[in-house]
Scaffold this motif. Structure first.
Motif, PDB file in Angstrom:
ATOM      1  N   HIS A 175      88.291  69.649  -4.023  1.00  0.00           N
ATOM      2  CA  HIS A 175      88.040  69.068  -5.343  1.00  0.00           C
ATOM      3  C   HIS A 175      86.945  69.842  -6.061  1.00  0.00           C
ATOM      4  N   ARG A 176      85.850  70.168  -5.359  1.00  0.00           N
ATOM      5  CA  ARG A 176      84.747  70.897  -6.005  1.00  0.00           C
ATOM      6  C   ARG A 176      85.214  72.298  -6.420  1.00  0.00           C
ATOM      7  N   GLU A 177      86.099  72.868  -5.611  1.00  0.00           N
ATOM      8  CA  GLU A 177      86.626  74.189  -5.961  1.00  0.00           C
ATOM      9  C   GLU A 177      87.426  74.134  -7.270  1.00  0.00           C
ATOM     10  N   VAL A 178      88.291  73.135  -7.409  1.00  0.00           N
ATOM     11  CA  VAL A 178      89.117  73.081  -8.633  1.00  0.00           C
ATOM     12  C   VAL A 178      88.339  72.556  -9.840  1.00  0.00           C
ATOM     13  N   MET A 179      87.201  71.863  -9.590  1.00  0.00           N
ATOM     14  CA  MET A 179      86.337  71.470 -10.723  1.00  0.00           C
ATOM     15  C   MET A 179      85.659  72.699 -11.317  1.00  0.00           C
ATOM     16  N   GLY A 180      85.220  73.617 -10.467  1.00  0.00           N
ATOM     17  CA  GLY A 180      84.490  74.794 -10.927  1.00  0.00           C
ATOM     18  C   GLY A 180      82.998  74.533 -11.010  1.00  0.00           C
ATOM     19  N   ALA A 181      82.244  75.584 -11.336  1.00  0.00           N
ATOM     20  CA  ALA A 181      80.778  75.505 -11.373  1.00  0.00           C
ATOM     21  C   ALA A 181      80.310  74.479 -12.402  1.00  0.00           C
ATOM     22  N   THR A 182      79.145  73.877 -12.122  1.00  0.00           N
ATOM     23  CA  THR A 182      78.561  72.839 -12.999  1.00  0.00           C
ATOM     24  C   THR A 182      78.506  73.311 -14.446  1.00  0.00           C
ATOM     25  N   ASN A 183      78.026  74.539 -14.641  1.00  0.00           N
ATOM     26  CA  ASN A 183      77.958  75.139 -15.984  1.00  0.00           C
ATOM     27  C   ASN A 183      79.268  75.879 -16.265  1.00  0.00           C
ATOM     28  N   SER A 220      82.939  67.371 -18.153  1.00  0.00           N
ATOM     29  CA  SER A 220      84.299  66.817 -17.955  1.00  0.00           C
ATOM     30  C   SER A 220      84.567  66.060 -16.659  1.00  0.00           C
ATOM     31  N   VAL A 221      83.962  66.486 -15.554  1.00  0.00           N
ATOM     32  CA  VAL A 221      84.293  65.868 -14.267  1.00  0.00           C
ATOM     33  C   VAL A 221      83.081  65.774 -13.344  1.00  0.00           C
ATOM     34  N   HIS A 222      83.151  64.806 -12.447  1.00  0.00           N
ATOM     35  CA  HIS A 222      82.225  64.698 -11.322  1.00  0.00           C
ATOM     36  C   HIS A 222      83.036  64.720 -10.043  1.00  0.00           C
ATOM     37  N   GLY A 223      82.467  65.302  -8.994  1.00  0.00           N
ATOM     38  CA  GLY A 223      83.065  65.199  -7.664  1.00  0.00           C
ATOM     39  C   GLY A 223      81.988  65.078  -6.612  1.00  0.00           C
ATOM     40  N   SER A 224      82.219  64.249  -5.606  1.00  0.00           N
ATOM     41  CA  SER A 224      81.243  64.074  -4.525  1.00  0.00           C
ATOM     42  C   SER A 224      80.918  65.422  -3.893  1.00  0.00           C
ATOM     43  N   ILE A 226      86.353  61.312 -14.286  1.00  0.00           N
ATOM     44  CA  ILE A 226      86.685  62.037 -15.509  1.00  0.00           C
ATOM     45  C   ILE A 226      85.724  61.496 -16.572  1.00  0.00           C
ATOM     46  N   LYS A 227      84.847  62.387 -17.054  1.00  0.00           N
ATOM     47  CA  LYS A 227      83.666  61.971 -17.832  1.00  0.00           C
ATOM     48  C   LYS A 227      84.013  61.724 -19.315  1.00  0.00           C
ATOM     49  N   PRO A 228      83.066  61.115 -20.067  1.00  0.00           N
ATOM     50  CA  PRO A 228      83.333  60.742 -21.462  1.00  0.00           C
ATOM     51  C   PRO A 228      83.813  61.880 -22.371  1.00  0.00           C
ATOM     52  N   GLY A 239      67.793  61.250 -18.457  1.00  0.00           N
ATOM     53  CA  GLY A 239      68.013  60.292 -19.545  1.00  0.00           C
ATOM     54  C   GLY A 239      69.255  60.636 -20.345  1.00  0.00           C
ATOM     55  N   GLU A 240      69.371  61.912 -20.659  1.00  0.00           N
ATOM     56  CA  GLU A 240      70.518  62.429 -21.415  1.00  0.00           C
ATOM     57  C   GLU A 240      71.834  62.203 -20.634  1.00  0.00           C
ATOM     58  N   LEU A 241      71.761  62.422 -19.333  1.00  0.00           N
ATOM     59  CA  LEU A 241      72.941  62.269 -18.473  1.00  0.00           C
ATOM     60  C   LEU A 241      73.407  60.809 -18.457  1.00  0.00           C
ATOM     61  N   VAL A 242      72.468  59.881 -18.312  1.00  0.00           N
ATOM     62  CA  VAL A 242      72.825  58.459 -18.303  1.00  0.00           C
ATOM     63  C   VAL A 242      73.423  58.057 -19.656  1.00  0.00           C
ATOM     64  N   SER A 269      79.887  71.903 -22.067  1.00  0.00           N
ATOM     65  CA  SER A 269      78.535  72.400 -21.795  1.00  0.00           C
ATOM     66  C   SER A 269      78.160  72.001 -20.373  1.00  0.00           C
ATOM     67  N   VAL A 270      76.972  72.431 -19.932  1.00  0.00           N
ATOM     68  CA  VAL A 270      76.535  72.083 -18.570  1.00  0.00           C
ATOM     69  C   VAL A 270      76.379  70.576 -18.414  1.00  0.00           C
ATOM     70  N   GLY A 271      76.044  69.878 -19.475  1.00  0.00           N
ATOM     71  CA  GLY A 271      75.912  68.420 -19.416  1.00  0.00           C
ATOM     72  C   GLY A 271      77.251  67.735 -19.583  1.00  0.00           C
ATOM     73  N   GLU A 272      77.964  68.102 -20.639  1.00  0.00           N
ATOM     74  CA  GLU A 272      79.272  67.490 -20.923  1.00  0.00           C
ATOM     75  C   GLU A 272      80.348  68.327 -20.236  1.00  0.00           C
ATOM     76  N   VAL A 306      88.864  73.177 -13.788  1.00  0.00           N
ATOM     77  CA  VAL A 306      88.792  72.140 -14.832  1.00  0.00           C
ATOM     78  C   VAL A 306      87.648  72.441 -15.805  1.00  0.00           C
ATOM     79  N   ARG A 307      86.487  72.828 -15.253  1.00  0.00           N
ATOM     80  CA  ARG A 307      85.348  73.048 -16.147  1.00  0.00           C
ATOM     81  C   ARG A 307      85.528  74.288 -17.013  1.00  0.00           C
ATOM     82  N   LYS A 308      86.170  75.327 -16.472  1.00  0.00           N
ATOM     83  CA  LYS A 308      86.460  76.508 -17.298  1.00  0.00           C
ATOM     84  C   LYS A 308      87.430  76.144 -18.420  1.00  0.00           C
TER      85      LYS A 308
HETATM   86  P1  RTP Z   1      78.507  66.247 -10.594  1.00  0.00           P
HETATM   87  O1  RTP Z   1      77.446  65.652  -9.700  1.00  0.00           O
HETATM   88  O2  RTP Z   1      78.620  65.549 -11.931  1.00  0.00           O
HETATM   89  O3  RTP Z   1      79.830  66.385  -9.898  1.00  0.00           O
HETATM   90  O4  RTP Z   1      78.125  67.736 -10.944  1.00  0.00           O
HETATM   91  P2  RTP Z   1      77.437  68.833 -10.037  1.00  0.00           P
HETATM   92  O5  RTP Z   1      77.310  68.352  -8.627  1.00  0.00           O
HETATM   93  O6  RTP Z   1      78.174  70.092 -10.305  1.00  0.00           O
HETATM   94  O7  RTP Z   1      76.020  68.917 -10.723  1.00  0.00           O
HETATM   95  P3  RTP Z   1      74.638  68.165 -10.371  1.00  0.00           P
HETATM   96  O8  RTP Z   1      73.616  69.193 -10.114  1.00  0.00           O
HETATM   97  O9  RTP Z   1      74.884  67.090  -9.339  1.00  0.00           O
HETATM   98  O10 RTP Z   1      74.290  67.484 -11.763  1.00  0.00           O
HETATM   99  C1  RTP Z   1      74.874  66.259 -12.119  1.00  0.00           C
HETATM  100  C2  RTP Z   1      75.304  66.301 -13.567  1.00  0.00           C
HETATM  101  O11 RTP Z   1      74.151  66.332 -14.404  1.00  0.00           O
HETATM  102  C3  RTP Z   1      74.447  67.057 -15.588  1.00  0.00           C
HETATM  103  N1  RTP Z   1      73.525  68.169 -15.721  1.00  0.00           N
HETATM  104  N2  RTP Z   1      72.966  68.488 -16.858  1.00  0.00           N
HETATM  105  N3  RTP Z   1      71.405  69.726 -18.872  1.00  0.00           N
HETATM  106  C4  RTP Z   1      71.396  70.223 -17.635  1.00  0.00           C
HETATM  107  O12 RTP Z   1      70.761  71.200 -17.330  1.00  0.00           O
HETATM  108  C5  RTP Z   1      72.200  69.559 -16.626  1.00  0.00           C
HETATM  109  N4  RTP Z   1      72.278  69.897 -15.342  1.00  0.00           N
HETATM  110  C6  RTP Z   1      73.127  69.014 -14.773  1.00  0.00           C
HETATM  111  C7  RTP Z   1      75.875  67.541 -15.479  1.00  0.00           C
HETATM  112  O13 RTP Z   1      76.735  66.588 -16.119  1.00  0.00           O
HETATM  113  C8  RTP Z   1      76.102  67.545 -13.983  1.00  0.00           C
HETATM  114  O14 RTP Z   1      77.464  67.474 -13.673  1.00  0.00           O
END
Ligand code: RTP
Ligand code: MG
Length: 140
Positions: free
Chosen positions: A86-94, A115-119, A10-12, A61-64, A110-113, A103-105
């Protein structure tokens, strides 16, 4: 069907808005059991290691910086097909592309912030769990 464990963060942006319980409710409703959980402040080194696969991406850099900006809640979730569920209930990255009820909806900013990470695989789940938990901290 296989009983699996996956790693969750559960992200910052979510801990800042006091959404830990609301997000956990989505996971539990989906049949995922929280078998380990702790609130931590990630070190820069931990965040860089965790996201090493994205090292060459423009957003690295922004992500870290984001991941170390406030506490996170790291978790191990257990359930049938836990990684995919878990990935299904998290929803798409964006969140703009995330399905209703995910959760993400519901919560991502935003795509960066987002809310959640899942393996993304069972192999990565094992690696990521070991980065944050010792065996006796996980109680299934
Ligand atoms: P996560 O690893 O956090 O579960 O998310 P994910 O698989 O859906 O996405 P991934 O492609 O692995 O990207 C990791 C995390 O990097 C940030 N991100 N920012 N600004 C951007 O375009 C961008 N793209 C990705 C997000 O926090 C993403 O969850
Ligand atoms: Mg990912």
């Amino acid at each position: 069907m296989a009983l699996e464990r996956t790693f969750s963060i559960i992200k910052p942006d979510a801990t800042n808005r006091n959404l830990t319980g609301a997000i956990n409710a989505v996971f539990e409703k989906a049949g995922l059991r929280i078998v380990a959980q702790k609130r931590v402040r990630m070190t820069r080194e931990q965040a860089e290691t965790f996201y090493a696969v994205h090292k060459e991406r423009p957003f690295f850099g922004e992500l870290v910086e984001f991941m170390i900006s406030a506490p996170v809640v790291v978790q191990v979730l257990e359930g049938e097909n836990a990684v995919a569920k878990h990935r299904e209930v998290m929803g798409a990255t964006n969140p703009a592309n995330a399905a209703e009820g995910t959760v993400r909806k519901l919560y991502a900013l935003s795509v960066g912030e987002n809310s959640v990470h899942g393996s993304d695989s069972l192999d990565n789940a094992k690696i990521e769990i070991a980065q944050f938990f010792s065996g006796n901290e996980i109680v299934g």
